[in-house]
Design an enzyme around this catalytic site. Structure first.
Site, mmCIF file in Angstrom:
data_model
loop_
_atom_site.group_PDB
_atom_site.id
_atom_site.type_symbol
_atom_site.label_atom_id
_atom_site.label_comp_id
_atom_site.label_asym_id
_atom_site.label_seq_id
_atom_site.Cartn_x
_atom_site.Cartn_y
_atom_site.Cartn_z
ATOM 1 N N ASP A 159 0.872 -1.154 0.000
ATOM 2 C CA ASP A 159 0.000 0.000 0.000
ATOM 3 C C ASP A 159 0.921 1.220 0.000
ATOM 4 O O ASP A 159 2.081 1.122 0.405
ATOM 5 C CB ASP A 159 -0.891 -0.025 1.258
ATOM 6 N N ASP A 169 0.155 5.087 1.019
ATOM 7 C CA ASP A 169 0.046 5.961 2.188
ATOM 8 C C ASP A 169 -0.046 5.139 3.467
ATOM 9 O O ASP A 169 -0.971 4.370 3.656
ATOM 10 C CB ASP A 169 -1.174 6.877 2.055
#
Length: 186
Positions: free
Chosen positions: A15, A17
Site C-alpha cells: 500500500d 500511504d
C-alpha cells in the site's frame, strides 16, 4: 511452449500511504511525501530475492476532487525516481480513484479495484504472471489485508504504524510494528 512451464513471479504488494510514505491524509504534494523508516531496506531486500515490487493504492482524493490524476501521476513519478536512485525500483503502481459514495462525477462508482476488493492485485497477477501463493502484501489498513486475502495472496502483513480500528481476526494475517520485521517473511 505451454504456460505450465513458464516460471511464475512473486510480488511484494505495498500500500502507499501509511506503508511507503507517512499518511497525512490525501498525500499528493512532493513536499508532503515523507518516506516511512526502513521502506528502502525492505524493497532492496525483496528485489534481491526476486520479488516484483507492486504498489496498490486507493486514491479517493482524486475521486473526491481534492487533487487530480495528473497530481497523482507527478507524485508517483517522483516516488519511483526516489527509489530508482537507491536501486530499489518499483515495478508497477496500480491505483483506484473511485469512491462509491463520496466520488464526484465520473469517480462516483463502485469499482472492483477499490480495496478491499481484489481488482488491482488481480490485474498485477495477470500482467506479471504472479504466483500469489509466493507473494506478500503489506498494508496499514484492514481493507488492504482483505484485498490480499480475496486475491489469494498467501502472506498478508498488517503494518501497525497507526491507530488501527476494526481488525477482523477471523482472517489469518501477520502484524508488525516496524517494516524490518517483514524481512523474515521474504
Amino acid at each position: 511452449m505451454s504456460n505450465q512451464f513458464v516460471k511464475k513471479n512473486k510480488a511484494l504488494f505495498l500500500d502507499r500511504d501509511g506503508v511507503i510514505n507517512k499518511d497525512y491524509g490525501y498525500v499528493y504534494q512532493i513536499n508532503k511525501f515523507d518516506l516511512i523508516d526502513n521502506i528502502k531496506i525492505l524493497i532492496k531486500a525483496a528485489k534481491a530475492k526476486g520479488y516484483k515490487i507492486i504498489v496498490v493504492t486507493n486514491q479517493a482524493g482524486i475521486g473526491r476532487g481534492f487533487f487530480s490524476e495528473d497530481d497523482f501521476e507527478n507524485l508517483t513519478n517522483y516516488m519511483k525516481d526516489l527509489f530508482l536512485k537507491d536501486k530499489c525500483a518499483i515495478d508497477a503502481v496500480y491505483y483506484c480513484p473511485y469512491h462509491s459514495t463520496e466520488g464526484v462525477g465520473k469517480y462516483l462508482k463502485n469499482s472492483n479495484d477499490r480495496k478491499p476488493n481484489p481488482g488491482m492485485l488481480i490485474k498485477a497477477k495477470k500482467k506479471f504472471n504472479l504466483d500469489m501463493n509466493k507473494s506478500i502484501l503489506i498494508g496499514d489498513k484492514f481493507s488492504d489485508i482483505e484485498a490480499g486475502i480475496k486475491s489469494s495472496v498467501k502472506t498478508n502483513i498488517l503494518f501497525k504504524n497507526n491507530n488501527i480500528k476494526n481488525i477482523n481476526k477471523s482472517y489469518e494475517f501477520i502484524e508488525i510494528n516496524c517494516l524490518t520485521e517483514a524481512l523474515k517473511y521474504l
